[in-house]
Every structure is written in structure tokens, then in C-alpha cells.
Design a protein around this motif. Structure first.
Motif, PDB file in Angstrom:
ATOM      1  N   GLY A  78       6.870  86.594  41.813  1.00 49.34           N
ATOM      2  CA  GLY A  78       6.134  85.707  40.919  1.00 49.34           C
ATOM      3  C   GLY A  78       6.408  86.110  39.481  1.00 49.34           C
ATOM      4  N   GLU A 106      11.500  82.562  43.064  1.00 50.72           N
ATOM      5  CA  GLU A 106      10.708  81.914  44.112  1.00 50.72           C
ATOM      6  C   GLU A 106       9.652  82.889  44.603  1.00 50.72           C
ATOM      7  N   ALA A 128      11.914  77.613  43.844  1.00 55.32           N
ATOM      8  CA  ALA A 128      13.183  77.282  44.501  1.00 55.32           C
ATOM      9  C   ALA A 128      12.970  76.255  45.606  1.00 55.32           C
ATOM     10  N   GLY A 129      12.090  75.281  45.330  1.00 56.83           N
ATOM     11  CA  GLY A 129      11.977  74.116  46.210  1.00 56.83           C
ATOM     12  C   GLY A 129      13.170  73.210  45.948  1.00 56.83           C
ATOM     13  N   ALA A 130      13.044  71.940  46.329  1.00 56.13           N
ATOM     14  CA  ALA A 130      14.182  71.025  46.189  1.00 56.13           C
ATOM     15  C   ALA A 130      14.654  70.943  44.732  1.00 56.13           C
ATOM     16  N   ALA A 158       9.616  74.303  38.107  1.00 58.56           N
ATOM     17  CA  ALA A 158       9.794  73.386  39.247  1.00 58.56           C
ATOM     18  C   ALA A 158       8.908  73.852  40.387  1.00 58.56           C
ATOM     19  N   VAL A 159       7.596  73.801  40.145  1.00 59.99           N
ATOM     20  CA  VAL A 159       6.629  74.351  41.114  1.00 59.99           C
ATOM     21  C   VAL A 159       5.843  73.246  41.825  1.00 59.99           C
ATOM     22  N   GLY A 160       6.405  72.067  41.885  1.00 56.11           N
ATOM     23  CA  GLY A 160       5.747  70.982  42.606  1.00 56.11           C
ATOM     24  C   GLY A 160       5.289  69.872  41.675  1.00 56.11           C
ATOM     25  N   ARG A 161       4.833  68.793  42.279  1.00 50.68           N
ATOM     26  CA  ARG A 161       4.426  67.614  41.502  1.00 50.68           C
ATOM     27  C   ARG A 161       2.995  67.223  41.878  1.00 50.68           C
ATOM     28  N   GLN A 165       6.474  63.931  49.546  1.00 43.22           N
ATOM     29  CA  GLN A 165       6.744  63.244  48.272  1.00 43.22           C
ATOM     30  C   GLN A 165       8.234  62.926  48.197  1.00 43.22           C
ATOM     31  N   LEU A 166       8.630  61.898  48.911  1.00 43.48           N
ATOM     32  CA  LEU A 166      10.039  61.513  48.985  1.00 43.48           C
ATOM     33  C   LEU A 166      10.145  60.014  48.758  1.00 43.48           C
ATOM     34  N   LEU A 207      14.843  65.056  55.345  1.00 44.04           N
ATOM     35  CA  LEU A 207      14.679  65.684  54.027  1.00 44.04           C
ATOM     36  C   LEU A 207      16.031  66.289  53.669  1.00 44.04           C
ATOM     37  N   VAL A 246      18.237  68.336  50.675  1.00 40.93           N
ATOM     38  CA  VAL A 246      18.334  69.040  49.393  1.00 40.93           C
ATOM     39  C   VAL A 246      19.807  68.947  48.995  1.00 40.93           C
ATOM     40  N   TYR A 247      20.058  68.326  47.828  1.00 38.87           N
ATOM     41  CA  TYR A 247      21.429  67.942  47.462  1.00 38.87           C
ATOM     42  C   TYR A 247      22.170  69.032  46.694  1.00 38.87           C
TER      43      TYR A 247
HETATM   44  P1  NAI Z   1       8.282  72.067  45.867  1.00 37.07           P
HETATM   45  O1  NAI Z   1       6.855  72.078  46.225  1.00 37.07           O
HETATM   46  O2  NAI Z   1       9.276  71.551  46.817  1.00 37.07           O
HETATM   47  O3  NAI Z   1       8.752  73.552  45.489  1.00 37.07           O
HETATM   48  C1  NAI Z   1       8.081  74.320  44.522  1.00 37.07           C
HETATM   49  C2  NAI Z   1       8.409  75.771  44.782  1.00 37.07           C
HETATM   50  O4  NAI Z   1       7.877  76.530  43.727  1.00 37.07           O
HETATM   51  C3  NAI Z   1       7.824  76.301  46.072  1.00 37.07           C
HETATM   52  O5  NAI Z   1       8.848  76.876  46.811  1.00 37.07           O
HETATM   53  C4  NAI Z   1       6.798  77.319  45.597  1.00 37.07           C
HETATM   54  O6  NAI Z   1       6.674  78.394  46.482  1.00 37.07           O
HETATM   55  C5  NAI Z   1       7.381  77.744  44.273  1.00 37.07           C
HETATM   56  N1  NAI Z   1       6.414  78.282  43.327  1.00 37.07           N
HETATM   57  C6  NAI Z   1       5.188  77.792  43.046  1.00 37.07           C
HETATM   58  N2  NAI Z   1       4.596  78.562  42.099  1.00 37.07           N
HETATM   59  C7  NAI Z   1       5.477  79.538  41.778  1.00 37.07           C
HETATM   60  C8  NAI Z   1       5.450  80.635  40.868  1.00 37.07           C
HETATM   61  N3  NAI Z   1       4.389  80.861  40.101  1.00 37.07           N
HETATM   62  N4  NAI Z   1       6.543  81.449  40.800  1.00 37.07           N
HETATM   63  C9  NAI Z   1       7.615  81.207  41.601  1.00 37.07           C
HETATM   64  N5  NAI Z   1       7.687  80.195  42.480  1.00 37.07           N
HETATM   65  C10 NAI Z   1       6.629  79.364  42.563  1.00 37.07           C
HETATM   66  O7  NAI Z   1       8.336  71.291  44.477  1.00 37.07           O
HETATM   67  P2  NAI Z   1       9.548  70.763  43.595  1.00 37.07           P
HETATM   68  O8  NAI Z   1      10.829  71.411  43.943  1.00 37.07           O
HETATM   69  O9  NAI Z   1       9.027  70.879  42.197  1.00 37.07           O
HETATM   70  O10 NAI Z   1       9.637  69.256  44.031  1.00 37.07           O
HETATM   71  C11 NAI Z   1       8.504  68.384  43.909  1.00 37.07           C
HETATM   72  C12 NAI Z   1       8.518  67.341  44.974  1.00 37.07           C
HETATM   73  O11 NAI Z   1       9.595  66.476  44.823  1.00 37.07           O
HETATM   74  C13 NAI Z   1       8.611  67.942  46.367  1.00 37.07           C
HETATM   75  O12 NAI Z   1       7.751  67.272  47.234  1.00 37.07           O
HETATM   76  C14 NAI Z   1      10.032  67.695  46.750  1.00 37.07           C
HETATM   77  O13 NAI Z   1      10.215  67.571  48.156  1.00 37.07           O
HETATM   78  C15 NAI Z   1      10.340  66.403  46.017  1.00 37.07           C
HETATM   79  N6  NAI Z   1      11.769  66.371  45.716  1.00 37.07           N
HETATM   80  C16 NAI Z   1      12.624  66.087  46.716  1.00 37.07           C
HETATM   81  C17 NAI Z   1      13.969  66.119  46.492  1.00 37.07           C
HETATM   82  C18 NAI Z   1      14.881  65.853  47.608  1.00 37.07           C
HETATM   83  O14 NAI Z   1      14.445  65.373  48.651  1.00 37.07           O
HETATM   84  N7  NAI Z   1      16.169  66.141  47.459  1.00 37.07           N
HETATM   85  C19 NAI Z   1      14.525  66.454  45.183  1.00 37.07           C
HETATM   86  C20 NAI Z   1      13.538  66.770  44.224  1.00 37.07           C
HETATM   87  C21 NAI Z   1      12.216  66.720  44.497  1.00 37.07           C
END
Ligand code: NAI
Length: 456
Positions: free
Chosen positions: A232, A199, A177-179, A260-263, A310-311, A341, A343-344
Motif C-alpha cells: 500500500g 497493488e 493493478a486492476g484492469a 486506478a483504485v476503482g470507480r 462495471q463493464l 472479462l 484485460v487488454y
Molecule cells: P479495479 O477495482 O478493477 O482495480 C483497482 C485495484 O486497485 C484493485 O486491485 C485494488 O486492490 C487496488 N487498490 C485499491 N486501493 C489501493 C491502494 N491504496 N494501494 C494500492 N492498490 C490499491 O478498478 P479499476 O482498475 O480502477 O477499474 C474500474 C472499473 O472499470 C473496474 O470495474 C474494471 O473492471 C472496469 N474496467 C474494465 C476494463 C476492461 O474490462 N478491460 C478496463 C478498465 C476498467
């Protein structure tokens, strides 16, 4: 010999290429796909196009509140997809035109760092060499996954696939539940999919202020999203009828899982091995003042940079910093302490600077001020009062950070970007008058309270 060769045409790379024009530099940009990168092709722009469709849907669905009688809306997913493609194509076409106008030589192929420049492998397997005095690595990032959840593009997908879904999914599990996870949960929830959001940490949008996370979590639940935090998931069972996602003693069956667990940084195969460039789990270490790596003349910008957000907009600023150093020898460091930062989701969350916890961890003695949106006239008019403003200031000192959750937070956060970036005292920022009635008045009220002179 070129002045600069850039590997990667996303926000970091294309900003560097465009900015170099200010100094009359001769630039080549190597790109294996279409220029635009994750942001334009598979990230910010298409995601926000979907989110806007969801917002329109939400507005029509709630029109009756405002005395407008409309048929209950339905989603024409094909038309929404076409709209999203139109927006992406327009921006990609515009960028290609701008690069041409600025005389940037865009070279198709996969770039690899070699002595004296970059070797390009073209689609037909042939190679060519681009000689340059400086190199900027801007190769971006790719979605990560977790054990058992191998991305197949069908039952287990990343945001790359989700942004191209041909039809609206019925039942979705979103892991993380990241961005990205929060934005998809918001838009699919608004449009009527059955959404299960998982999350691992104890709140949605971890890293954001808990007050803002609670506003968002409540809103997601209001859309019918099942939110599970501190949970988890175990490896899934993929069957003919769907995917079973186990968690704890329980499980849920869905049609598709969005991971959606990060990039992860996309630095494999770009020739870093055997060079002085310092790499940590794929991320490249740089001098933040210049974006220079440990290899003379080689810079890195964007999602590959270690320790930076990562923005897309961070990538823009890093591209500018690298080119400034190349062209002038002087530094124009990115002010990471004031990068907003956003989140939309619906409602949006915007943040800048330090959270309360980050400020405490950094050893500051702080004062925290919070203000809800329940009494804000414009928010009541819009029937959108679930929001909060939170300011963190050094005790008797300047603002250190701010978070806004609520209608228009993604725009409103920018006034606090200046206040935090310019290290304003709450009283200095509070001396400016907000227009009435606006949602931004919530910020004015919070600043007045932070200055010790609350109004309402
Ligand atoms: P993120 O790192 O922001 O969030 C990933 C989430 O997944 C974390 O909250 C983490 O605790 C959770 N997670 C990890 N493993 C898990 C598991 N096994 N089970 C449940 N939860 C788990 O990564 P996200 O959302 O994939 O985004 C990647 C990158 O792109 C980030 O740096 C983000 O800031 C950026 N981004 C920014 C946006 C914006 O500024 N609006 C929009 C989309 C992405």
C-alpha cells in the motif's frame, strides 16, 4: 408522455435507447455531456487506441526477431493522440447518427428523477420536464481516489486525464493493478516510460486466476515495469520536481501518479433521496431478472448497478433486459455467469465464469486443467509463448469457468464463453476440431486434457 426517459447516454443508456426501437417505443435520452459515456469518451475505446499504438511499437521494436530490419521505433505522441481522437470522434459521431435515425430524442442537460419523469437542468440553468411512463437510470461511474491522493489533473491524475496526456510521461506511479492500472502499465511500459505499479493485494489483476496474473506480471517486468504487489502507499509529497510516493520504509519519486483504485457510481444529485430506490454506497439495487429498482417503473443499468460488473458489455445487456421488460412484460435476464472479462494488456488476459477459488467457495467439487502455450506452433511462430489456459469444471460435470492469458486471449475467450454459458462438458467441447496452426489450439488441447484424453 414518453414511453421511456433514460438518464445517461453511455453503453447502458444508449443500448436501451437503441433497443427500444425494436418495439416502436418513444424514447428520450438525457445526457449532460456527449453521448458515448465513459466507454467511448474516457474508457474502453480511447484506452484500446493507446494500447494498439503500444502494440505496434512493440511489434516494430521486435521486428528483427522475424527477419525484418527496422530503425528502432520512437513514439510520435501527438500523432498517437490524434489517432485516438479520430477513433473516438468516429464512434461518437456514428452513435449520434444512429440515435437520430432511431428517432431517440437526445436532450442536453443533467437529469433528476421526479414524480412523473425526469427534470432536466440545462447548461444555462433553465429546467424542463420530460414526462414518461418508465425511467431508466444509466448515469455510470466516476474514478475513485484514496486518502491523500486528491486528483488535481496534473501531478495526481485519474484515467480521465491520462487518456488525454499531451505528451508521454517520463516517470509514473500507478496505484492499483486492476484492469485500468494494468493496461496503463502495459502500454506505458511498452513505449518506454519508467513505470512503478503498486497493488495492495497479493497479485496483479486481483480476482483473476493467479496463473494468468503471473504471466502478466512477468510480461510487465519484461517491459521494465517495477511491480510491487502486497504494497500500500502512504500520502504523497508533491514538490516542484515531482511527486514522492512513500510505501513502507521506502519511497519513489515520479512525475505523475495515476490513481486506478476503482470507480464509484455516479448517483449523487439524481433525485434518489426520498424515493423507494434502494441505494448502498451509491450503488442501486435491482431485480436482476428485470433491472427494476424498488420504485415502480424505474430501472437501473450499467455501472450504477449493485453487485454487477462495471463493464460496457454488461451495460449493453442490462439495457436490453430493462427494455424487454418494459416492452413485453417478460424477462430476458442478463447471464452474468458467462460475461467475459478482458484485460487488454500485452499479453491480454480473458476470463469467463468462475475461477478455481470462486468455484471452491461456491461449494463445487472441481477439476482443474491447465495448459501452457510453449509448444503451440502458432505462438512459437509469433514468438509469443508466454501464455496459459486454465479450465475449471465440476467433477464429472460441465465447465464452470475459463481463463486465457496470452496472445489474442481477448478474442479467444469467446469460444469458452459459449462452452461455459452452455454448460458444456469438457468432452463435448473437446469433440470440436481447432484449425492448425492457431493459438486457439491451446484451448483445444486443454479441453482434450480436461476430458481425460490429452493429445500433445
Ligand atoms: P479495479 O477495482 O478493477 O482495480 C483497482 C485495484 O486497485 C484493485 O486491485 C485494488 O486492490 C487496488 N487498490 C485499491 N486501493 C489501493 C491502494 N491504496 N494501494 C494500492 N492498490 C490499491 O478498478 P479499476 O482498475 O480502477 O477499474 C474500474 C472499473 O472499470 C473496474 O470495474 C474494471 O473492471 C472496469 N474496467 C474494465 C476494463 C476492461 O474490462 N478491460 C478496463 C478498465 C476498467
Amino acid at each position: 408522455m414518453r414511453d421511456i426517459v433514460i438518464i445517461g447516454g453511455g453503453p447502458g443508456g444508449y443500448a436501451a435507447a437503441l433497443y427500444a426501437h425494436n418495439y416502436g417505443l418513444d424514447v428520450a435520452l438525457v445526457e449532460k455531456d456527449t453521448v458515448g459515456g465513459t466507454c467511448l469518451l474516457r474508457g474502453c475505446i480511447p484506452a484500446k487506441a493507446w494500447l494498439h499504438t503500444a502494440e505496434v511499437f512493440h511489434t516494430v521494436a521486435h521486428a528483427e526477431t522475424f527477419g525484418v530490419i527496422a530503425e528502432p521505433p520512437t513514439v510520435d505522441w501527438g500523432a498517437a493522440l490524434a489517432r485516438k481522437r479520430f477513433v473516438v470522434d468516429k464512434l461518437v459521431g456514428g452513435l449520434a447518427g444512429l440515435l437520430k435515425q432511431r428517432k431517440v430524442d437526445v436532450i442536453d442537460g443533467f437529469g433528476r428523477l421526479v414524480d412523473g419523469g425526469v427534470e432536466v437542468t440545462h447548461e444555462d440553468g433553465s429546467t424542463s420536464m420530460v414526462e414518461a411512463k418508465h425511467t431508466i437510470i444509466a448515469t455510470g461511474s466516476v474514478p475513485r481516489s484514496i486518502p491523500g491522493y486528491d486528483i488535481d489533473g496534473h501531478r495526481i491524475v485519474s484515467s480521465d486525464h491520462a487518456l488525454d496526456w499531451e505528451s508521454m510521461p517520463g516517470r509514473v506511479a500507478i496505484i492499483g493493478a486492476g484492469a485500468i492500472g494494468a493496461e496503463f502499465a502495459s502500454l506505458l511500459g511498452d513505449m518506454g516510460s519508467e513505470v512503478h505499479l503498486f497493488e495492495m493485494l497479493d497479485q496483479v489483476v486481483p480476482g483473476m486466476e493467479p496463473q494468468a496474473a503471473r504471466v502478466l506480471e512477468r510480461a510487465l517486468k519484461g517491459k521494465g515495469v517495477t511491480v510491487r504487489t502486497g504494497v500500500g502507499v502512504s500520502p504523497p509529497q508533491i514538490g516542484d520536481s515531482g511527486v514522492v510516493v512513500p510505501f513502507g520504509e521506502d519511497s519513489v519519486e515520479v512525475d505523475v501518479v495515476l490513481v486506478a483504485v476503482g470507480r464509484a457510481p455516479a448517483t449523487d444529485g439524481i433525485g434518489l433521496e426520498g424515493t423507494p430506490v434502494e441505494v448502498d454506497r451509491g450503488f442501486i439495487s435491482v431485480d436482476p431478472a428485470t433491472m427494476l429498482t424498488a420504485r415502480p417503473g424505474t430501472y437501473a443499468v450499467g455501472d450504477v448497478v449493485a453487485g454487477a460488473p462495471q463493464l460496457a458489455h454488461a451495460g449493453f445487456a442490462e439495457g436490453i433486459a430493462a427494455v424487454t421488460h418494459i416492452a413485453t412484460g417478460s424477462t430476458q435476464p442478463v447471464n452474468y455467469s458467462a460475461i467475459p472479462l478482458v484485460v487488454y494488456t500485452n499479453p491480454e488476459v480473458g476470463a469467463v465464469g468462475l475461477t478455481e477459488q470462486q468455484a471452491k467457495d461456491a461449494g463445487y467439487e472441481i477439476e482443474v486443467t491447465k495448459h501452457g502455450m510453449g509448444g503451440v506452433g502458432r505462438a512459437i511462430i509469433q514468438d509469443d509463448t508466454a501464455g496459459t489456459v486454465k479450465l475449471v469444471a465440476e467433477k464429472d460435470g460441465p465447465l464452470l469457468g475459463a481463463t486465457v492469458a496470452g496472445p489474442g486471449a481477448g478474442e479467444m475467450i469467446h469460444e469458452l464463453m459459449y462452452a461455459v454459458g452452455w454448460e458444456a462438458l469438457p468432452a463435448e467441447a473437446a469433440a470440436f476440431v481447432h484449425a492448425h496452426p492457431t493459438v486457439s489450439e491451446a484451448i483445444g488441447e486443454t479441453l482434450l486434457a480436461a476430458a481425460g484424453t490429452p493429445l500433445h
